[in-house]
Design an enzyme around this catalytic site. Sequence first.
Site, PDB file in Angstrom:
ATOM      1  N   GLN A  51      91.622  61.935   1.632  1.00  0.00           N
ATOM      2  CA  GLN A  51      90.865  62.992   0.940  1.00  0.00           C
ATOM      3  C   GLN A  51      91.483  63.372  -0.396  1.00  0.00           C
ATOM      4  O   GLN A  51      90.817  64.010  -1.217  1.00  0.00           O
ATOM      5  CB  GLN A  51      90.766  64.243   1.820  1.00  0.00           C
ATOM      6  CG  GLN A  51      89.862  64.070   3.034  1.00  0.00           C
ATOM      7  CD  GLN A  51      89.782  65.362   3.827  1.00  0.00           C
ATOM      8  OE1 GLN A  51      90.656  65.641   4.635  1.00  0.00           O
ATOM      9  NE2 GLN A  51      88.759  66.162   3.595  1.00  0.00           N
ATOM     10  N   CYS A  89      83.743  70.177   5.947  1.00  0.00           N
ATOM     11  CA  CYS A  89      84.721  69.214   5.417  1.00  0.00           C
ATOM     12  C   CYS A  89      84.987  69.541   3.957  1.00  0.00           C
ATOM     13  O   CYS A  89      84.049  69.763   3.197  1.00  0.00           O
ATOM     14  CB  CYS A  89      84.161  67.801   5.548  1.00  0.00           C
ATOM     15  SG  CYS A  89      85.275  66.512   4.950  1.00  0.00           S
ATOM     16  N   LEU A  90      86.270  69.579   3.570  1.00  0.00           N
ATOM     17  CA  LEU A  90      86.601  69.878   2.168  1.00  0.00           C
ATOM     18  C   LEU A  90      85.985  68.838   1.225  1.00  0.00           C
ATOM     19  O   LEU A  90      85.766  69.116   0.054  1.00  0.00           O
ATOM     20  CB  LEU A  90      88.123  69.921   1.979  1.00  0.00           C
ATOM     21  CG  LEU A  90      88.847  71.089   2.663  1.00  0.00           C
ATOM     22  CD1 LEU A  90      90.353  70.914   2.544  1.00  0.00           C
ATOM     23  CD2 LEU A  90      88.416  72.424   2.073  1.00  0.00           C
ATOM     24  N   HIS A 131      88.632  65.087  13.776  1.00  0.00           N
ATOM     25  CA  HIS A 131      87.994  65.049  12.454  1.00  0.00           C
ATOM     26  C   HIS A 131      88.890  64.318  11.449  1.00  0.00           C
ATOM     27  O   HIS A 131      88.429  63.466  10.688  1.00  0.00           O
ATOM     28  CB  HIS A 131      87.716  66.494  12.005  1.00  0.00           C
ATOM     29  CG  HIS A 131      87.088  66.632  10.650  1.00  0.00           C
ATOM     30  ND1 HIS A 131      85.810  67.134  10.452  1.00  0.00           N
ATOM     31  CD2 HIS A 131      87.566  66.359   9.402  1.00  0.00           C
ATOM     32  CE1 HIS A 131      85.540  67.140   9.159  1.00  0.00           C
ATOM     33  NE2 HIS A 131      86.601  66.688   8.490  1.00  0.00           N
ATOM     34  N   HIS A 135      88.780  60.560   9.319  1.00  0.00           N
ATOM     35  CA  HIS A 135      88.977  60.321   7.876  1.00  0.00           C
ATOM     36  C   HIS A 135      89.844  59.084   7.647  1.00  0.00           C
ATOM     37  O   HIS A 135      89.632  58.331   6.690  1.00  0.00           O
ATOM     38  CB  HIS A 135      89.664  61.527   7.220  1.00  0.00           C
ATOM     39  CG  HIS A 135      88.724  62.600   6.762  1.00  0.00           C
ATOM     40  ND1 HIS A 135      87.691  62.368   5.878  1.00  0.00           N
ATOM     41  CD2 HIS A 135      88.663  63.922   7.047  1.00  0.00           C
ATOM     42  CE1 HIS A 135      87.038  63.504   5.641  1.00  0.00           C
ATOM     43  NE2 HIS A 135      87.619  64.465   6.347  1.00  0.00           N
TER      44      HIS A 135
HETATM   45 ZN    ZN Z   1      86.995  66.421   6.433  1.00  0.00          ZN
END
Ligand code: ZN
Length: 173
Positions: A51, A89-90, A131, A135
């Site tokens: 991310q 989610c960011l 979660h 990713h």
């Molecule tokens: Zn996320």
Amino acid sequence: MAVRTVRRYGDPILRQKARPVAEVTPEIKAAIADLVETMHDQIGIGLAAPQVGIPLRLVVMDDGKGDVRTLVNPVVTEREGSIRGEEGCLSIPGIFAEVERSSRVRVEALDADGQGVSFEARGLPARVIQHEIDHLDGVLFIDRLPPVQRDRIKRKIQKEGLREDSSRHAFAL
Ligand code: ZN
């Protein structure tokens, strides 16, 4: 340490499978520090290295009381039950949906010092771990929704773009 830019939906790195960390070197520790700082800056409760543009199997989590757990090369070794709960989610700001996850997981990983850890998680921490490990495999929470709901969200993003929803931001992972 530095706050890094959170990559958003559409960035190809979010779809790549992250590489295992061979050894917890000073460079890896620096990357972990950046992850923690970025998670706190974004008021998230979990963040995975892809991310922020780092294609490695690294995850950080915050228990909401300031205790941070670092997971290097995390693997779910046992799972049990099934429970629905809301996720955000960011990397997909402004989108929230109920996702089905295992209710209990056992996780094996290395910690920030490279020591092996094994622990059980239930409730929100179990959801966050699942979660974040997704990713690392290039999977986003919207992939786990029924196709009709997922397509509706994709159309909404295409039409309106991604928008912050500051009132619900704290639940983003
Ligand atoms: Zn996320």
